[in-house]
Scaffold this motif. Structure first.
Motif, PDB file in Angstrom:
ATOM      1  N   PHE A 266      -4.984 -10.785   3.141  1.00  0.00           N
ATOM      2  CA  PHE A 266      -4.383  -9.469   2.950  1.00  0.00           C
ATOM      3  C   PHE A 266      -5.286  -8.409   3.572  1.00  0.00           C
ATOM      4  CE2 PHE A 266      -7.200 -10.101  -0.644  1.00  0.00           C
ATOM      5  CZ  PHE A 266      -7.813  -8.870  -0.822  1.00  0.00           C
ATOM      6  N   THR A 267      -4.690  -7.280   3.899  1.00  0.00           N
ATOM      7  CA  THR A 267      -5.454  -6.132   4.369  1.00  0.00           C
ATOM      8  C   THR A 267      -5.827  -5.301   3.150  1.00  0.00           C
ATOM      9  OG1 THR A 267      -4.255  -6.081   6.461  1.00  0.00           O
ATOM     10  CG2 THR A 267      -5.437  -4.070   5.815  1.00  0.00           C
ATOM     11  N   PRO A 268      -7.123  -5.126   2.886  1.00  0.00           N
ATOM     12  CA  PRO A 268      -7.511  -4.415   1.662  1.00  0.00           C
ATOM     13  C   PRO A 268      -6.860  -3.040   1.549  1.00  0.00           C
ATOM     14  CG  PRO A 268      -9.421  -5.467   2.644  1.00  0.00           C
ATOM     15  CD  PRO A 268      -8.306  -5.615   3.628  1.00  0.00           C
ATOM     16  N   VAL A 269      -6.516  -2.704   0.326  1.00  0.00           N
ATOM     17  CA  VAL A 269      -5.978  -1.382   0.013  1.00  0.00           C
ATOM     18  C   VAL A 269      -7.088  -0.350   0.198  1.00  0.00           C
ATOM     19  CG1 VAL A 269      -5.114   0.039  -1.894  1.00  0.00           C
ATOM     20  CG2 VAL A 269      -4.263  -2.279  -1.590  1.00  0.00           C
ATOM     21  N   ARG A 270      -6.718   0.851   0.611  1.00  0.00           N
ATOM     22  CA  ARG A 270      -7.700   1.923   0.717  1.00  0.00           C
ATOM     23  C   ARG A 270      -7.649   2.759  -0.552  1.00  0.00           C
ATOM     24  NH1 ARG A 270      -7.811   5.240   6.141  1.00  0.00           N
ATOM     25  NH2 ARG A 270      -8.378   3.128   6.808  1.00  0.00           N
TER      26      ARG A 270
ATOM     27  N   PRO B 177     -17.923  -0.730   2.021  1.00  0.00           N
ATOM     28  CA  PRO B 177     -18.366  -1.520   3.172  1.00  0.00           C
ATOM     29  C   PRO B 177     -17.268  -2.438   3.706  1.00  0.00           C
ATOM     30  CG  PRO B 177     -19.953  -1.642   1.364  1.00  0.00           C
ATOM     31  CD  PRO B 177     -18.730  -1.001   0.820  1.00  0.00           C
ATOM     32  N   THR B 178     -16.272  -2.740   2.866  1.00  0.00           N
ATOM     33  CA  THR B 178     -15.218  -3.683   3.243  1.00  0.00           C
ATOM     34  C   THR B 178     -13.914  -2.996   3.657  1.00  0.00           C
ATOM     35  OG1 THR B 178     -14.636  -3.838   0.897  1.00  0.00           O
ATOM     36  CG2 THR B 178     -16.125  -5.516   1.773  1.00  0.00           C
ATOM     37  N   ASP B 179     -13.947  -1.667   3.896  1.00  0.00           N
ATOM     38  CA  ASP B 179     -12.691  -0.983   4.243  1.00  0.00           C
ATOM     39  C   ASP B 179     -12.413  -0.965   5.738  1.00  0.00           C
ATOM     40  OD1 ASP B 179     -14.389   0.982   5.250  1.00  0.00           O
ATOM     41  OD2 ASP B 179     -14.000   2.421   3.631  1.00  0.00           O
ATOM     42  N   GLY B 180     -13.305  -1.562   6.558  1.00  0.00           N
ATOM     43  CA  GLY B 180     -13.070  -1.674   7.988  1.00  0.00           C
ATOM     44  C   GLY B 180     -13.325  -0.415   8.789  1.00  0.00           C
ATOM     45  N   LEU B 181     -13.936   0.602   8.185  1.00  0.00           N
ATOM     46  CA  LEU B 181     -14.175   1.868   8.868  1.00  0.00           C
ATOM     47  C   LEU B 181     -15.664   2.079   9.123  1.00  0.00           C
ATOM     48  CD1 LEU B 181     -11.841   4.219   6.773  1.00  0.00           C
ATOM     49  CD2 LEU B 181     -11.303   3.039   8.913  1.00  0.00           C
ATOM     50  N   THR B 182     -15.973   2.823  10.190  1.00  0.00           N
ATOM     51  CA  THR B 182     -17.339   3.250  10.416  1.00  0.00           C
ATOM     52  C   THR B 182     -17.661   4.399   9.461  1.00  0.00           C
ATOM     53  OG1 THR B 182     -16.745   4.920  12.060  1.00  0.00           O
ATOM     54  CG2 THR B 182     -17.109   2.666  12.862  1.00  0.00           C
ATOM     55  N   GLY B 183     -18.927   4.741   9.361  1.00  0.00           N
ATOM     56  CA  GLY B 183     -19.305   5.850   8.508  1.00  0.00           C
ATOM     57  C   GLY B 183     -18.623   7.144   8.909  1.00  0.00           C
ATOM     58  N   ALA B 184     -18.559   7.405  10.199  1.00  0.00           N
ATOM     59  CA  ALA B 184     -17.901   8.625  10.674  1.00  0.00           C
ATOM     60  C   ALA B 184     -16.414   8.610  10.342  1.00  0.00           C
ATOM     61  CB  ALA B 184     -18.125   8.775  12.174  1.00  0.00           C
ATOM     62  N   GLN B 185     -15.778   7.468  10.507  1.00  0.00           N
ATOM     63  CA  GLN B 185     -14.352   7.361  10.175  1.00  0.00           C
ATOM     64  C   GLN B 185     -14.120   7.542   8.681  1.00  0.00           C
ATOM     65  OE1 GLN B 185     -13.761   3.455  11.882  1.00  0.00           O
ATOM     66  NE2 GLN B 185     -12.711   4.282  13.692  1.00  0.00           N
ATOM     67  N   GLN B 186     -15.028   7.031   7.859  1.00  0.00           N
ATOM     68  CA  GLN B 186     -14.892   7.199   6.410  1.00  0.00           C
ATOM     69  C   GLN B 186     -14.924   8.672   6.021  1.00  0.00           C
ATOM     70  OE1 GLN B 186     -18.095   4.746   4.887  1.00  0.00           O
ATOM     71  NE2 GLN B 186     -16.711   3.024   4.487  1.00  0.00           N
TER      72      GLN B 186
ATOM     73  N   ALA C 259      -5.739  -4.122  -5.381  1.00  0.00           N
ATOM     74  CA  ALA C 259      -4.702  -3.332  -6.052  1.00  0.00           C
ATOM     75  C   ALA C 259      -5.330  -2.149  -6.767  1.00  0.00           C
ATOM     76  CB  ALA C 259      -3.916  -4.189  -7.047  1.00  0.00           C
ATOM     77  N   ILE C 260      -4.530  -1.084  -6.904  1.00  0.00           N
ATOM     78  CA  ILE C 260      -4.906   0.106  -7.667  1.00  0.00           C
ATOM     79  C   ILE C 260      -3.816   0.342  -8.703  1.00  0.00           C
ATOM     80  CG2 ILE C 260      -5.485   2.560  -7.568  1.00  0.00           C
ATOM     81  CD1 ILE C 260      -6.053   2.156  -4.562  1.00  0.00           C
ATOM     82  N   GLY C 261      -4.210   0.602  -9.938  1.00  0.00           N
ATOM     83  CA  GLY C 261      -3.249   0.763 -11.021  1.00  0.00           C
ATOM     84  C   GLY C 261      -2.709   2.170 -11.144  1.00  0.00           C
ATOM     85  N   PRO C 262      -1.600   2.338 -11.887  1.00  0.00           N
ATOM     86  CA  PRO C 262      -1.038   3.666 -12.169  1.00  0.00           C
ATOM     87  C   PRO C 262      -1.992   4.517 -12.999  1.00  0.00           C
ATOM     88  CG  PRO C 262       0.551   1.921 -12.626  1.00  0.00           C
ATOM     89  CD  PRO C 262      -0.778   1.256 -12.429  1.00  0.00           C
ATOM     90  N   MET C 263      -1.584   5.747 -13.270  1.00  0.00           N
ATOM     91  CA  MET C 263      -2.451   6.711 -13.950  1.00  0.00           C
ATOM     92  C   MET C 263      -2.772   6.282 -15.386  1.00  0.00           C
ATOM     93  SD  MET C 263      -2.947   8.622 -11.497  1.00  0.00           S
ATOM     94  CE  MET C 263      -4.107   9.601 -12.442  1.00  0.00           C
ATOM     95  N   GLY C 264      -4.040   6.391 -15.728  1.00  0.00           N
ATOM     96  CA  GLY C 264      -4.486   6.148 -17.090  1.00  0.00           C
ATOM     97  C   GLY C 264      -4.447   4.709 -17.539  1.00  0.00           C
ATOM     98  N   CYS C 265      -4.136   3.782 -16.633  1.00  0.00           N
ATOM     99  CA  CYS C 265      -3.903   2.390 -17.048  1.00  0.00           C
ATOM    100  C   CYS C 265      -5.126   1.517 -16.833  1.00  0.00           C
ATOM    101  CB  CYS C 265      -2.714   1.803 -16.286  1.00  0.00           C
ATOM    102  SG  CYS C 265      -3.174   0.962 -14.745  1.00  0.00           S
ATOM    103  N   GLU C 266      -5.003   0.316 -17.335  1.00  0.00           N
ATOM    104  CA  GLU C 266      -5.937  -0.776 -17.079  1.00  0.00           C
ATOM    105  C   GLU C 266      -5.086  -1.986 -16.732  1.00  0.00           C
ATOM    106  OE1 GLU C 266      -8.967  -3.562 -19.753  1.00  0.00           O
ATOM    107  OE2 GLU C 266      -8.179  -1.684 -20.544  1.00  0.00           O
ATOM    108  N   MET C 267      -5.426  -2.669 -15.655  1.00  0.00           N
ATOM    109  CA  MET C 267      -4.729  -3.904 -15.301  1.00  0.00           C
ATOM    110  C   MET C 267      -5.452  -5.076 -15.952  1.00  0.00           C
ATOM    111  SD  MET C 267      -3.808  -3.118 -11.306  1.00  0.00           S
ATOM    112  CE  MET C 267      -5.466  -2.553 -10.940  1.00  0.00           C
ATOM    113  N   THR C 268      -4.685  -6.013 -16.517  1.00  0.00           N
ATOM    114  CA  THR C 268      -5.267  -7.082 -17.317  1.00  0.00           C
ATOM    115  C   THR C 268      -4.538  -8.405 -17.070  1.00  0.00           C
ATOM    116  OG1 THR C 268      -3.795  -6.580 -19.165  1.00  0.00           O
ATOM    117  CG2 THR C 268      -5.927  -5.471 -19.169  1.00  0.00           C
TER     118      THR C 268
END
Length: 709
Positions: free
Chosen positions: A36-40, A46-55, A618-627
């Motif tokens: 999979f392509t990591p979510v941003r 370090p694993t987002d595929g961007l250089t420091g300047a791009q970040q 993955a990133i969860g909705p507001m105020g949540c915890e994924m379990t």
């Protein structure tokens, strides 16, 4: 033992099994291609595929979404959410651990834990979702001056009746659920069957569907009188509550871990193992608070805080609490089953300063798939872990003959240690080595701290496991939330937070330290533990931190507060985070934690060139915890629970949002200010304006139908 992120990467990349087993042979690192392509997210990684300047450009302006965000090419469907019909009851609140056991082609039993009530959104949306009005406002007004002993109020008292209504509703929404599901095409849907049922916090209270119990603590349960409170139900137990994570056995049963029961019932016990009175955990309700609803019905605290076993396929199985596994704030259970050897079950006490435990059965397993293996949980020994700073450790038996030998309070974050208080019962803090030495002079063995026959003392020790473990010198750890056993026998443990508590103390700072020897290190760790010789019954072990939370520029993995773990068939780790709701997107919270955004899910390879690196899945909705991440046998479905969306702000009204200024750094260490737009409240899972937030279980899949991992 301090370990930097670089050292952890080298440790994993060199071959965890080889190093841990002490062969000295390092495996050759091989590329591990991601599927999979990591979510941003909101933080440069370090694993987002961007250089420091791009970040610096990419992360200068971000908008957090009230959505379950997945990689491109992945999707999810909601299987069930709070309030849906389930058996003769409803799908509960704050779904947590998930287990899927196949039952024929393309169908099976999904067992779901329901952990607790998030008071703000639950009270705000109860009538809208459930269709019944409860006297929340009346009770809040009546209890403005403080909590009340609801159980002690006379029958017919209007306040008692109002409290009982709310308590019953809240206890209905916790516990366990079994739901039959079927795959239609690519989607999983509910397929109601006779096996569908709820085991709730009030099971047995009026319907006679009690849970059963086994092991030494049943001698205490059978008491009709004692130093403290008894319910005169013997080995029968009303309900299960605080059901957090768990485990699934090779013989097809599910283990459910009762965790934060202390909010619902009285936790302390007397030296004979009997409970403190319900009045000591009174009923309270206020903005963001609901407590004592178990005590309101007279539930005895010593019957909660156990591991519950249930057979999803048996409609008549209402659950059994196996007391040899100990009573404490169980987060999960790691299961090791080897033919010809005794069972080894691992579990952590999710409190600041909690311990890691191992249960070893007296008899050996013959056939791992035999359902008669459940009887092995009825006899054995419970041990607590002693970690040495040099990466070694041993298991201490919790039995009457074990010497009392507490660690000095000064080595712990927070500087205190709670020990059994005698003769009054309960516990009391000690803060100096001299107090410990006096305690050791007064009490020589665990048996000196508990009363009754040897067997009754054993039962009382198991009931009071956390404080008994403190007394024998088990290592206070950093909120051990999950325990998962890999195929090679490696035990992975998620230690969520190294911060102390003013009431519970904190972890041993000789063991739990940050990448640069920081004390009270909040972001947490993942540990790998190997038993000596790979034996389930071993009494010594080695350990190594294999991942450390924190910001990447501070040698962290880019995540904070690791929680539930999953080990896939390749032996790689999947992890979800448990940042406290009040800290999400709150830069003013515990230093740095607010910068991490919402709670997240990560993939961490354990082998190859990318071993030890954390990739955002993955990133969860507001105020949540994924379990409760649980991967199907064909690896094409990831079942995931999303609990307490909107916990801090309730319903998101009319698209409300706020803008924050957050300090950030690129992976090269260059600082910049981020403008972050954050929704206020949640409308997930409906995702329509002003919809009530509801905990829900989803099925995640790839759009191309290929395995996820």
């Amino acid at each position: 033992m301090s370990i930097t992120r670089r050292e952890a990467l080298l440790f994993l990349a060199s071959g965890l099994g080889a190093v841990a087993l002490g062969t000295g042979k390092a495996a050759v690192a091989k590329p591990t291609p991601l599927k999979f392509t990591p979510v941003r997210g909101v933080m440069p990684l370090p694993t987002d595929g961007l250089t420091g300047a791009q970040q610096k450009t990419a992360y200068r302006q971000v908008e957090v979404r009230d959505e379950l965000v997945l990689p491109e090419g992945y999707t999810y469907e909601v299987i069930a959410s709070w309030g849906d019909k389930l058996g003769d009851s409803r799908f509960g609140y704050n779904n947590d651990y998930l287990s899927f056991i196949p039952a024929g082609a393309n169908q099976g039993y999904l067992t779901v834990n329901f952990e607790y009530i998030s008071a703000l959104p639950w009270t705000q949306t109860y009538q809208q979702v459930i269709g019944e009005a409860l006297p929340f406002e009346e009770l809040q007004k009546a209890l403005e001056k403080g909590a009340v002993d609801a159980y002690g109020l006379p029958a017919g008292d209007p306040l008692k009746e109002q409290i009982q209504k709310v308590a019953v509703a809240a206890l209905t929404d916790v516990g366990i659920g079994v739901m039959t599901i079927r795959q239609e095409g690519n989607r999983w849907v509910k397929a109601p069957s006779p096996a569908d049922r709820r085991i709730s916090g009030i099971s047995g209270w009026r319907d006679g569907n009690y849970l059963e119990s086994t092991g030494p603590a049943t001698l205490i349960f059978r008491k009709t009188q004692g130093q403290g409170y008894v319910d005169n139900l013997g080995t029968k137990i009303i309900g299960t509550l605080g059901n957090c994570a768990g485990g699934t056995t090779p013989w097809g049963t599910v283990l459910s871990a009762e965790e934060n029961f202390q909010y619902l019932v009285a936790e302390p016990v007397y030296s004979d193992g009997t409970s403190f009175a319900p009045a000591t955990r009174p009923f309270a309700i206020a903005d963001g608070e609901l407590a004592g609803h178990g005590s309101a019905l007279g539930l005895p605290g010593n019957k909660y805080g156990w591991i519950v076993e249930i057979d999803p396929a048996n409609p008549n199985d209402r659950g059994t609490k196996h007391t040899w596994l100990g009573r404490y704030r169980h987060e999960a259970v790691g299961i090791r089953v080897v033919a010809g050897k005794p069972l080894a079950f691992y579990s952590g006490c999710d409190r600041r300063g909690g311990h890691l435990y191992k249960f070893v059965s007296r008899e050996a397993v013959q056939n791992p798939q035999d359902k008669n293996n459940s009887r092995l949980l009825r006899d054995g020994m419970l041990y607590a872990a002693k970690f040495n700073p040099d990466g070694t450790g041993r298991w201490i038996p919790l039995q009457p003959e074990t010497p009392v030998n507490p660690d000095p309070p000064e080595v712990h974050a927070g500087g205190l240690l709670n020990l059994p208080k005698r003769p009054e019962g309960g516990f009391a803090p000690v803060t100096t080595t001299s107090e410990v030495e006096q305690y050791k002079q007064q009490y020589k063995t665990l048996g000196d701290l508990y009363t009754g026959s040897r067997e009754e003392k054993q039962g009382a020790i198991l009931i009071d496991a956390h404080y008994a473990a403190n007394a024998v010198g088990a290592t206070c750890t950093a909120r051990p939330e999950d325990t998962k056993v890999a195929a090679d026998g490696t035990l992975y443990i998620a230690f969520t937070s190294g911060s102390p508590s003013s009431k519970d103390g904190g972890p041993d700072e000789r063991v739990f330290i940050g990448p640069y020897n920081q004390k009270s290190y909040e972001p947490g760790w993942i540990m790998a533990l190997r038993e000596q010789g790979g034996e389930p019954t071993a009494m010594t072990f080695t350990w190594q931190m294999v991942a450390t939370g924190g910001e990447p520029t501070l040698d962290g993995g880019g995540f904070a507060n690791p929680d539930n773990l999953m080990v896939d068939s390749a032996g790689d780790l999947w992890m979800v985070t448990d940042m406290s709701t009040s800290r999400l997107n709150n830069p003013a919270a515990v230093p740095g934690i607010g910068r991490f955004g919402n709670n997240t899910m990560w993939y961490i390879p354990t082998q190859g060139a990318q071993a030890g690196q954390a990739f955002l899945f993955a990133i969860g909705p507001m105020g949540c915890e994924m379990t409760g991440p649980y991967l199907s046998d064909d690896r094409k479905t990831l079942f995931l629970a999303v609990q307490h969306p909107g916990e801090d702000a309730g319903i998101r009204k009319d698209g409300a949002k706020r803008t924050l200024e957050v300090r950030m750094q690129t992976k090269d260490g260059e600082r910049f200010m981020q403008e972050r737009v954050v929704p206020q409240g949640s409308n997930w899972p409906a995702r329509t304006p002003n919809a009530p937030p509801k905990p829900a279980v989803v099925a995640i899949r790839r759009l191309d139908g290929q395995p996820l991992a």
